[in-house]
Design a protein around this motif. Structure first.
Motif, short mmCIF file in Angstrom:
data_model
loop_
_atom_site.label_atom_id
_atom_site.label_comp_id
_atom_site.label_asym_id
_atom_site.label_seq_id
_atom_site.Cartn_x
_atom_site.Cartn_y
_atom_site.Cartn_z
N THR A 1 -1.22 12.68 -17.04
CA THR A 1 -1.35 10.89 -15.72
C THR A 1 -2.58 11.01 -15.18
O THR A 1 -2.54 10.25 -14.26
N TYR A 2 -3.07 12.65 -14.41
CA TYR A 2 -4.84 12.52 -14.06
C TYR A 2 -5.53 11.15 -14.58
O TYR A 2 -6.16 10.40 -13.48
N TYR A 3 -5.28 11.20 -15.86
CA TYR A 3 -6.54 10.14 -16.42
C TYR A 3 -6.07 8.88 -16.66
O TYR A 3 -6.88 8.08 -16.37
N ILE A 4 -5.20 8.48 -16.02
CA ILE A 4 -4.30 7.05 -16.14
C ILE A 4 -4.62 6.93 -14.71
O ILE A 4 -5.09 5.34 -15.03
N PHE A 5 -4.60 7.85 -14.24
CA PHE A 5 -4.88 6.98 -12.32
C PHE A 5 -6.12 7.16 -12.06
O PHE A 5 -7.30 6.06 -11.44
N LEU A 6 -7.26 8.30 -13.01
CA LEU A 6 -8.89 7.66 -12.57
C LEU A 6 -9.20 6.64 -13.84
O LEU A 6 -10.24 5.97 -13.46
N TYR A 7 -8.57 6.29 -15.11
CA TYR A 7 -9.12 5.00 -15.19
C TYR A 7 -8.76 3.80 -14.19
O TYR A 7 -9.08 2.84 -14.59
N LEU B 1 0.62 -1.02 0.08
CA LEU B 1 -0.26 0.17 0.12
C LEU B 1 1.13 1.38 -0.09
O LEU B 1 0.84 2.70 -1.01
N ASN B 2 2.06 1.20 0.75
CA ASN B 2 2.56 2.98 0.43
C ASN B 2 3.40 2.59 -0.68
O ASN B 2 3.77 3.87 -0.75
N ASP B 3 3.74 1.66 -0.89
CA ASP B 3 4.60 1.59 -2.73
C ASP B 3 3.44 2.17 -3.30
O ASP B 3 4.20 2.81 -3.94
N LEU B 4 2.16 1.76 -3.14
CA LEU B 4 1.18 2.45 -4.35
C LEU B 4 1.13 3.55 -4.22
O LEU B 4 0.80 4.32 -5.25
N VAL B 5 0.67 4.78 -2.63
CA VAL B 5 0.85 5.77 -2.45
C VAL B 5 2.21 6.86 -3.47
O VAL B 5 1.73 7.37 -3.66
N PHE B 6 2.42 5.49 -2.63
CA PHE B 6 4.11 6.51 -3.07
C PHE B 6 4.54 6.83 -4.32
O PHE B 6 4.72 7.89 -5.57
N ILE C 1 2.31 6.69 -6.94
CA ILE C 1 1.37 7.56 -7.16
C ILE C 1 1.37 9.15 -7.03
O ILE C 1 1.30 10.15 -8.15
N LYS C 2 1.64 9.43 -6.14
CA LYS C 2 2.14 10.56 -6.06
C LYS C 2 3.83 11.18 -6.31
O LYS C 2 3.35 11.91 -6.94
N GLU C 3 4.46 10.47 -6.89
CA GLU C 3 5.88 10.84 -7.65
C GLU C 3 4.58 10.59 -8.78
O GLU C 3 6.00 12.23 -9.38
N LYS C 4 3.78 10.28 -9.61
CA LYS C 4 4.39 10.42 -10.42
C LYS C 4 2.64 11.38 -10.79
O LYS C 4 3.18 12.97 -12.01
N PHE C 5 2.01 12.09 -9.87
CA PHE C 5 1.89 12.85 -10.17
C PHE C 5 2.91 14.63 -9.30
O PHE C 5 1.70 15.79 -10.22
N THR C 6 3.27 14.44 -8.84
CA THR C 6 4.43 15.84 -8.61
C THR C 6 5.39 15.81 -9.40
O THR C 6 5.10 16.69 -9.93
#
Length: 255
Positions: free
Chosen positions: A124-130, A105-110, A112-117
């Motif tokens: 990037t937004y639509y990748i994670f939205l989908y 879970l920590n790896d996933l959150v990190f 996703i946060k890294e990609k958004f940053t």
């Protein structure tokens, strides 16, 4: 509990959303729904479910008496989303997770946060939205996990001979996806050749949407007519039972 499972399916509440609403894991939801009585649920979770469904008790009779109308669906959705938002505003409880699950879970959150940053683009937004939409659909579309497994193998993270799910189904879908990707990457497919296929794909989705919309509009029509015939302007707690009965009567006239 069969009536409860049937109701949850009819009103479209996924195991994931129900788990978030109750503040438990998805596996715990499966465990709850396998019990032979709602009375065996933890009291706090049972009360939350009764509140969500707007019933006094969880008996088969009470559940069968629920009239699924557009207004009922809207109210359930409001209660569901409100509690999920309240739960999300609280600190996440890691105690119920294993060490391995916490790390994942920590790896996933990190990630996703890294990609958004680092990648400030709409893509990037639509990748994670989908991705979020796909994860929400896991319960209803079992093939999703086979596709995830294929991509994990294709990108070198997993042994291609490893099968963690139904081996036969996973093997078949992986083989089909592999063939499709070969066509895509080796020039065996083109937009012009696949236009007809994509049109059928679009039409099927539109048809599903229209059927759902038609059902909602039909329920709204019955509600408006019932209110008019009874002399009410809106549904209240006091007249709800009478209005719903009238709606059922009107619906029977149309059959």
């Amino acid at each position: 509990m069969s009536e409860l499972n049937k109701l949850l399916s009819e009103i479209g509440i996924s195991k994931v959303k129900l788990a978030k609403y109750l503040g438990v894991s998805r596996q715990m939801i499966y465990n709850y729904l396998e019990l032979d009585s709602l009375n065996k649920w933890p009291q706090e979770k049972r009360i939350l479910l009764l509140k969500l469904l707007d019933i006094e008790d969880g008996s088969d009779k009470a559940i069968k008496n629920i009239k699924i109308t557009s207004e009922y669906l809207e109210n359930v959705e409001v209660r569901l989303n409100q509690n999920v938002r309240d739960m999300n505003s609280q600190s996440f409880n890691y105690k119920s997770l294993t060490k391995e699950e916490q790390e994942l879970l920590n790896d996933l959150v990190f990630l996703i946060k890294e990609k958004f940053t680092e990648e400030k683009t709409k893509e990037t937004y639509y990748i994670f939205l989908y991705l979020y939409h796909v994860l929400q659909s896991l319960d209803n579309v079992p093939e999703i996990k086979y596709i995830f497994a294929y991509l994990s193998k294709k990108t070198g993270f997993t042994d291609p001979r490893e099968f963690k799910f139904n081996e036969t189904k996973q093997f078949i879908l992986e083989s089909i996806v592999y063939t499709a990707f070969n066509l895509y990457n080796n020039g065996g497919a083109s937009k012009s050749k696949l236009t007809e296929s994509h049109n059928r794909f679009e039409q099927e989705i539109e048809q599903d949407k229209e059927e759902k919309l038609s059902r909602t509009q039909q329920l709204n029509t019955f509600k408006i007519q019932a209110l008019r015939e009874l002399g009410y302007t809106e549904i209240t707690k006091e007249n709800a039972s009478e209005v719903l009965t009238k709606m059922a009567e009107i619906q029977s006239r149309k059959v």
